[in-house]
Design a protein around this motif. Sequence first.
Motif, PDB file in Angstrom:
ATOM      1  N   LEU A  84       0.828  -1.210   0.000  1.00 15.41           N
ATOM      2  CA  LEU A  84       0.000   0.000   0.000  1.00 15.41           C
ATOM      3  C   LEU A  84       0.863   1.261   0.000  1.00 15.41           C
ATOM      4  CD1 LEU A  84      -2.569  -1.160   2.710  1.00 15.41           C
ATOM      5  CD2 LEU A  84      -3.005  -1.013   0.255  1.00 15.41           C
ATOM      6  N   CYS A  85       1.949   1.264  -0.755  1.00 19.05           N
ATOM      7  CA  CYS A  85       2.836   2.431  -0.786  1.00 19.05           C
ATOM      8  C   CYS A  85       2.123   3.636  -1.403  1.00 19.05           C
ATOM      9  CB  CYS A  85       4.089   2.121  -1.607  1.00 19.05           C
ATOM     10  SG  CYS A  85       5.109   0.801  -0.950  1.00 19.05           S
ATOM     11  N   ASN A  86       2.310   4.797  -0.776  1.00 18.48           N
ATOM     12  CA  ASN A  86       1.841   6.070  -1.328  1.00 18.48           C
ATOM     13  C   ASN A  86       0.362   6.030  -1.722  1.00 18.48           C
ATOM     14  OD1 ASN A  86       2.081   8.749  -2.225  1.00 18.48           O
ATOM     15  ND2 ASN A  86       2.535   8.097  -4.316  1.00 18.48           N
ATOM     16  N   THR A  87      -0.460   5.578  -0.811  1.00 11.40           N
ATOM     17  CA  THR A  87      -1.911   5.629  -1.038  1.00 11.40           C
ATOM     18  C   THR A  87      -2.551   6.764  -0.253  1.00 11.40           C
ATOM     19  OG1 THR A  87      -2.308   4.082   0.764  1.00 11.40           O
ATOM     20  CG2 THR A  87      -2.050   3.140  -1.440  1.00 11.40           C
ATOM     21  N   GLY A  88      -1.782   7.399   0.621  1.00  6.15           N
ATOM     22  CA  GLY A  88      -2.339   8.473   1.443  1.00  6.15           C
ATOM     23  C   GLY A  88      -2.984   7.990   2.719  1.00  6.15           C
ATOM     24  N   ILE A  89      -2.870   6.703   3.033  1.00  5.42           N
ATOM     25  CA  ILE A  89      -3.468   6.157   4.262  1.00  5.42           C
ATOM     26  C   ILE A  89      -2.848   6.828   5.485  1.00  5.42           C
ATOM     27  CG2 ILE A  89      -3.489   4.092   5.709  1.00  5.42           C
ATOM     28  CD1 ILE A  89      -4.055   2.463   3.251  1.00  5.42           C
ATOM     29  N   SER A  90      -3.704   7.233   6.426  1.00  7.19           N
ATOM     30  CA  SER A  90      -3.213   7.913   7.619  1.00  7.19           C
ATOM     31  C   SER A  90      -3.392   7.100   8.897  1.00  7.19           C
ATOM     32  CB  SER A  90      -3.925   9.267   7.786  1.00  7.19           C
ATOM     33  OG  SER A  90      -5.336   9.077   7.893  1.00  7.19           O
ATOM     34  N   SER A  91      -4.194   6.055   8.829  1.00  7.24           N
ATOM     35  CA  SER A  91      -4.393   5.228  10.028  1.00  7.24           C
ATOM     36  C   SER A  91      -4.834   3.830   9.620  1.00  7.24           C
ATOM     37  CB  SER A  91      -5.437   5.850  10.956  1.00  7.24           C
ATOM     38  OG  SER A  91      -6.715   5.849  10.330  1.00  7.24           O
ATOM     39  N   LEU A  92      -4.709   2.902  10.564  1.00 13.99           N
ATOM     40  CA  LEU A  92      -5.136   1.518  10.370  1.00 13.99           C
ATOM     41  C   LEU A  92      -5.889   1.095  11.623  1.00 13.99           C
ATOM     42  CD1 LEU A  92      -1.712   0.230   9.015  1.00 13.99           C
ATOM     43  CD2 LEU A  92      -3.809   0.376   7.661  1.00 13.99           C
ATOM     44  N   HIS A  93      -6.994   0.391  11.443  1.00 13.59           N
ATOM     45  CA  HIS A  93      -7.725  -0.088  12.609  1.00 13.59           C
ATOM     46  C   HIS A  93      -8.551  -1.318  12.248  1.00 13.59           C
ATOM     47  CE1 HIS A  93     -10.497   2.619  10.529  1.00 13.59           C
ATOM     48  NE2 HIS A  93     -11.509   2.047  11.152  1.00 13.59           N
TER      49      HIS A  93
END
Length: 544
Positions: free
Chosen positions: A302-311
């Motif tokens: 998931l490189c450079n997808t803009g994800i800011s958190s995981l839960h």
Amino acid sequence: MHRLWGPPVVDSGAVIMSDTLTPEVIGRRVDVNGERATVLFYGSVPPVAGLWLGVEWDNPERGKHDGSHEGTVYFKCSHPTGGSFIRPNKVNFGVDFLTAVENRYVLKDGPEEDGKEQIVKIANRPVETIGFDSIRKQQSQLSTLQEISLRKCAICRAGDKGAIAKACPNVREVDLSANLLSAWGEVVDIADQLRHLEVLNLRDNRLRFPAAGSPPAAAAFPALKVLVLSRTGVTWAEVLRCAEGWPALEELYLESNGLSISERPADVLQMVKLLDLSHNQLIDENQLFLIAYLPRLEQLILCNTGISSLHFPDAGMGCKTSMFPALQNLVVNDNRISQWSSINELDKLQSLRSLSCRRNPLTEGNGEQTAYRFIIAKIGQLQTLNKCQILPEDRRGAELEYRKAFGNEWKKAGGHQDPDKNRPSEEFLAAHPRYQALCLKYGAPEDGELKTQQPCLLKNQLLALRIKYPNHLDQKVLEKQLPDSMTIQKVKGLLSRLLRVPVSDLLLSYESPKMPGREIELENDQQSLQFYSVESGDCLLVRW
């Protein structure tokens, strides 16, 4: 196949069109001096006489406008400088698959050998032949091929039906990246003749995929295991629509398509082990729930997808999630992860063994090494971090440092060395889910460990250590004060000078009175004494 122009002029396998147009030219992929584009318009552009093609370039810097000319819109581009008008005789519409294969792989005979005459008997009658050996040699060359690389060969179609299957019966891997394929149907026509095909790279082909409601394609890819659809413009819905034809697929690469995950795979992609969704900026952490139950997914990129958190909301603190049950390797480089709560969540993944999270706000700056060690401490089953193996001593050092770093906070929150009085607040446990487990593993932190250090005072950074030599009992035990920031390599250099023993021969470990009977090896020369949680009163053991 219908002609787009007529009559075509064929030059070295490349179709250079002349002066007659048909509507089928719209949507075709073309090559102009090595630059690829899509035809969006054909016709006249007054006041200049003659016929023109309006194209949108893959590289928008190659163009001059947005499809307009003197106030008239002839076609529309996705970029304001992505369009150009080109004369038809400047455009290459490409070649068929087999022509490209022959151009790249068939060794051409010289004119003398090609023209060599032979007499053979057919039905007991002598027949004069020219070039039979050359034809047999070419056929033999192609029939043995298992891997074919045809990148940038201007391939636009399959060609004559059955010709590929006859000429290349053993092909298993094909690279068709950066060609002129314009529709998924053309890919199916090629793959349908390569029944042993296991690896197919279609990167950088701007493809039109079947529309919703289209009849499902026949299983043209029965053996396909690896498929690259990066930079093809495919949507997630189109992926799922076509995936019925990939029953054995194990690796799927979908980088840089601008896609978002819009629905859960139903009865497709069930064999996929690796999924690469990098450089798709529309993906967020909530969309990951839609792919969380792919049963065999082991690697997610998931490189450079803009994800800011995981839960993973289905699992409480200290529990394992049912999501991503087989996921072993997660790559989230170049994202916006800035909170430790996301790292805590990753400890819920039941199979996670490898994590790469470079260039996130959480791991950048002066505290990068500390963040690295805290990640190790927070994810108990992790074996590899940022492609570096986590050795047992790395884990021990990281967990001890983490335990010490948050010891005061633990005490203020209700933590206590006495198990009967140890009741840290829910808020602390939510921020540090593994802290209690680390206390059970190493013992609760003692008051002496938790004294706030004063970095400006050198005496507070010096460790009072004893140095013993288990294999050389005649050597006198030394007592030294060493900086906790001193690397193992520098400690070895000091001991080498004292003992007159080559650095390469020295092996270091240490014992702590807090853990009697245990000896900890100091294997990584680049790490510091602090990294291994060496403290005043410990004993260095030196062997050679």
